[in-house]
Design a protein around this motif. Structure first.
Motif, PDB file in Angstrom:
ATOM      1  N   ARG A 177     -12.856  -0.936 -11.798  1.00  0.00           N
ATOM      2  CA  ARG A 177     -13.364   0.339 -11.823  1.00  0.00           C
ATOM      3  C   ARG A 177     -12.970   1.437 -10.853  1.00  0.00           C
ATOM      4  N   LEU A 178     -12.670   0.786  -9.688  1.00  0.00           N
ATOM      5  CA  LEU A 178     -12.474   1.433  -8.394  1.00  0.00           C
ATOM      6  C   LEU A 178     -10.890   1.747  -8.502  1.00  0.00           C
ATOM      7  N   GLU A 222       0.157 -10.860 -13.982  1.00  0.00           N
ATOM      8  CA  GLU A 222      -1.121 -11.133 -14.734  1.00  0.00           C
ATOM      9  C   GLU A 222      -2.031 -10.201 -14.106  1.00  0.00           C
ATOM     10  N   TYR A 223      -2.285  -9.876 -12.574  1.00  0.00           N
ATOM     11  CA  TYR A 223      -3.170  -9.073 -12.114  1.00  0.00           C
ATOM     12  C   TYR A 223      -2.889  -7.808 -12.655  1.00  0.00           C
ATOM     13  N   TYR A 224      -1.713  -7.294 -12.691  1.00  0.00           N
ATOM     14  CA  TYR A 224      -1.290  -5.904 -13.051  1.00  0.00           C
ATOM     15  C   TYR A 224      -1.596  -5.804 -14.339  1.00  0.00           C
ATOM     16  N   ALA A 225      -1.453  -6.631 -15.241  1.00  0.00           N
ATOM     17  CA  ALA A 225      -1.318  -6.564 -16.800  1.00  0.00           C
ATOM     18  C   ALA A 225      -2.932  -6.461 -16.894  1.00  0.00           C
ATOM     19  N   ARG A 226      -3.754  -7.410 -16.518  1.00  0.00           N
ATOM     20  CA  ARG A 226      -5.139  -7.226 -16.787  1.00  0.00           C
ATOM     21  C   ARG A 226      -5.592  -6.065 -16.349  1.00  0.00           C
ATOM     22  N   LEU A 227      -5.351  -5.437 -15.061  1.00  0.00           N
ATOM     23  CA  LEU A 227      -5.834  -4.167 -14.776  1.00  0.00           C
ATOM     24  C   LEU A 227      -5.413  -3.132 -15.768  1.00  0.00           C
ATOM     25  N   SER A 228      -4.277  -3.249 -15.943  1.00  0.00           N
ATOM     26  CA  SER A 228      -3.726  -2.213 -17.190  1.00  0.00           C
ATOM     27  C   SER A 228      -4.439  -2.241 -18.400  1.00  0.00           C
ATOM     28  N   ALA A 229      -4.958  -3.647 -18.931  1.00  0.00           N
ATOM     29  CA  ALA A 229      -5.500  -3.589 -20.147  1.00  0.00           C
ATOM     30  C   ALA A 229      -6.936  -3.245 -19.956  1.00  0.00           C
ATOM     31  N   ALA A 230      -7.527  -3.333 -18.954  1.00  0.00           N
ATOM     32  CA  ALA A 230      -9.048  -2.658 -18.671  1.00  0.00           C
ATOM     33  C   ALA A 230      -8.684  -1.348 -18.734  1.00  0.00           C
ATOM     34  N   ARG A 234     -11.805   2.414 -25.415  1.00  0.00           N
ATOM     35  CA  ARG A 234     -12.562   1.400 -26.398  1.00  0.00           C
ATOM     36  C   ARG A 234     -11.788   1.037 -27.730  1.00  0.00           C
ATOM     37  N   ARG A 235     -11.967  -0.147 -27.821  1.00  0.00           N
ATOM     38  CA  ARG A 235     -11.100  -0.647 -28.968  1.00  0.00           C
ATOM     39  C   ARG A 235     -11.780  -0.676 -30.584  1.00  0.00           C
ATOM     40  N   GLY A 236     -12.890  -0.039 -30.486  1.00  0.00           N
ATOM     41  CA  GLY A 236     -13.887   0.117 -31.580  1.00  0.00           C
ATOM     42  C   GLY A 236     -15.053   0.545 -31.299  1.00  0.00           C
ATOM     43  N   ASP A 237     -16.098   0.772 -32.424  1.00  0.00           N
ATOM     44  CA  ASP A 237     -17.513   0.895 -32.233  1.00  0.00           C
ATOM     45  C   ASP A 237     -18.351   0.030 -31.391  1.00  0.00           C
ATOM     46  N   LEU A 238     -17.772  -1.237 -31.590  1.00  0.00           N
ATOM     47  CA  LEU A 238     -18.472  -2.505 -30.855  1.00  0.00           C
ATOM     48  C   LEU A 238     -17.974  -2.708 -29.633  1.00  0.00           C
ATOM     49  N   ASP A 239     -17.100  -2.026 -29.042  1.00  0.00           N
ATOM     50  CA  ASP A 239     -16.530  -2.054 -27.573  1.00  0.00           C
ATOM     51  C   ASP A 239     -17.148  -1.493 -26.644  1.00  0.00           C
ATOM     52  N   GLY A 240     -18.324  -1.770 -26.196  1.00  0.00           N
ATOM     53  CA  GLY A 240     -19.130  -0.994 -25.197  1.00  0.00           C
ATOM     54  C   GLY A 240     -19.422   0.251 -25.663  1.00  0.00           C
ATOM     55  N   GLY A 248     -11.877  -5.271 -22.333  1.00  0.00           N
ATOM     56  CA  GLY A 248     -10.749  -5.649 -21.324  1.00  0.00           C
ATOM     57  C   GLY A 248     -11.681  -5.742 -20.166  1.00  0.00           C
ATOM     58  N   LEU A 249     -12.363  -4.904 -19.597  1.00  0.00           N
ATOM     59  CA  LEU A 249     -13.121  -5.435 -18.199  1.00  0.00           C
ATOM     60  C   LEU A 249     -13.742  -6.799 -18.438  1.00  0.00           C
ATOM     61  N   VAL A 250     -14.281  -7.547 -19.341  1.00  0.00           N
ATOM     62  CA  VAL A 250     -14.838  -8.726 -19.397  1.00  0.00           C
ATOM     63  C   VAL A 250     -13.472  -9.783 -19.367  1.00  0.00           C
ATOM     64  N   GLU A 251     -12.526  -9.474 -19.877  1.00  0.00           N
ATOM     65  CA  GLU A 251     -11.318 -10.377 -19.741  1.00  0.00           C
ATOM     66  C   GLU A 251     -10.793 -10.312 -18.101  1.00  0.00           C
ATOM     67  N   PHE A 252     -10.837  -8.825 -17.592  1.00  0.00           N
ATOM     68  CA  PHE A 252     -10.475  -8.739 -16.178  1.00  0.00           C
ATOM     69  C   PHE A 252     -11.634  -9.585 -15.240  1.00  0.00           C
ATOM     70  N   VAL A 253     -12.648  -9.556 -15.304  1.00  0.00           N
ATOM     71  CA  VAL A 253     -13.602 -10.345 -14.848  1.00  0.00           C
ATOM     72  C   VAL A 253     -13.282 -11.826 -14.802  1.00  0.00           C
TER      73      VAL A 253
END
Length: 372
Positions: A177-178, A222-230, A234-240, A248-253
């Motif tokens: 997030r930062l 992968e670090y940059y890809a995960r940052l970019s993905a997050a 939102r990917r839909g109504d159920l995505d936070g 995407g944030l959960v995958e990054f964590v």
């Protein structure tokens, strides 16, 4: 994985003598700097960096790799001395971020401060102070007007975690997030990784024995890809519930937790007694520096016991050789010259392990390496 990391970090900390850990801390600060700058595309070989630090000339002190080491050491010292005063929320404060940036870039060369249209970035100045919007790769950072409000909101959310597990997860999520907010015109990656390192140190997970930046550099794509993905919406109504994807944030964590685990295990394996003993025997037998110094095979055992114990008397160290006293004294003299053994003064009673870069790179395989 968040539950296993404290256990693994505790095992590692408990397996290394305090004085050995203290000296490894100097090495790992250099390692963190090397890899954090590596991620940004800047390379200074660790052996060269170590020598530049010792020279302490004005022209050297503006190097970003050196200011990174000095900044990390300074803030680690503050954390250690004022741990009871510094709250978890403090670790996310806007002024702390500005201090990181200011310390990292103070005295930097113009080439390292130059941003859009040839302007020079002011160390420690947020984008809402300079009133600048930025685009990094394909990422359009939030408008400058919302930088400070967003940082305050991140502190409110992630700084409120009140147990070690929640704080670990908060630190990992905050890393993305930062980076997303991109609070400074440049230098954000270095600031984000410094913040994460110190947050982990604050909860007793980050230590002088492993480097998160090394792990991120090993998996930089992968670090940059995960940052970019997050960064995505939102990917839909159920995505936070916010604007950005929670999945995407959960995958990054999860990725960040795996990096931490990998680096803790790397040091645990390198410091495991049987492996350490065998590696030292090979180093003493085949490394040209030891051969030229005339170090006998018994020297491997003496250095091994010193590393394991962290501190021994001069008399005990010479006894480890099981050789004539004069021969053992000459062996100790050569090891001191090599920097593998350290003494506060020529006649000091106590001895400590030393980890010059060339020796550490033999002791810890692939410790410093240019990952593609």
């Amino acid at each position: 994985m968040a539950d296993s990391l404290p256990f693994l970090a505790g095992q590692l900390a408990g397996s290394v003598a305090p004085e050995t850990a203290k000296r490894l801390g100097k090495l790992m600060r250099l390692t963190n700097s090397y890899y954090s700058n590596h991620i940004e595309g800047q390379y200074i070989e660790p052996a060269e960096l170590s020598q530049r630090i010792k020279r302490r000339e004005a022209k050297e002190l503006g190097l970003l790799a050196i200011t990174h080491i000095q900044t990390q050491e300074a803030f680690e010292r503050v954390l250690d001395r004022r741990s009871s005063e510094i709250t978890w929320s403090d670790m996310f404060g806007v002024n702390l971020l500005k201090s990181f940036h200011r310390r990292l870039f103070v005295g930097a060369k113009d080439a390292d401060l130059r941003v859009n249209e040839g302007r020079l970035m002011a160390p420690g100045r947020l984008r809402d102070e300079s009133q600048e919007n930025v685009v990094v790769g394909g990422h359009y950072a939030p408008a400058w007007e919302v930088v400070t409000p967003m940082l305050n909101r991140l502190q409110q959310v992630y700084g409120s975690a009140n147990d070690p597990r929640s704080q670990l997860l908060a630190s990992m999520a905050y890393h993305h997030r930062l980076a997303f907010v991109h609070p400074f015109e440049d230098g954000n990656g270095r600031v984000v990784r410094m913040a994460t390192h110190l947050q982990l140190a604050r909860i007793g997970l980050g230590s002088s024995l492993w480097s998160i930046s090394r792990g991120l550099a090993r998996k930089q794509d992968e670090y940059y890809a995960r940052l970019s993905a997050a960064d995505q919406g939102r990917r839909g109504d159920l995505d936070g519930r916010g604007q950005l994807t929670q999945a995407g944030l959960v995958e990054f964590v999860r990725f960040m937790l795996s990096v931490c685990k990998d680096q803790i295990q790397y040091t645990r394996e390198a410091m495991a007694m049987p492996i350490l003993r065998e590696r030292l025997a090979r180093i003493v037998q085949f490394e040209p520096r030891f051969i030229r110094a005339g170090i006998k095979p018994e020297g491997a055992r003496a250095v091994y016991l010193l590393i394991i114990q962290g501190e021994v008397t001069r008399a005990d160290f010479k006894a480890y050789f099981n050789l004539h006293d004069k021969t053992a004294a000459n062996q100790l003299k050569e090891l001191l010259l090599l920097g593998v053994v350290e003494a506060p003064s020529p006649k000091s009673r106590d001895l400590y392990p030393g980890f010059p870069v060339w020796f550490a790179q033999l002791l810890f395989p692939d410790l410093h390496r240019r990952f593609p």
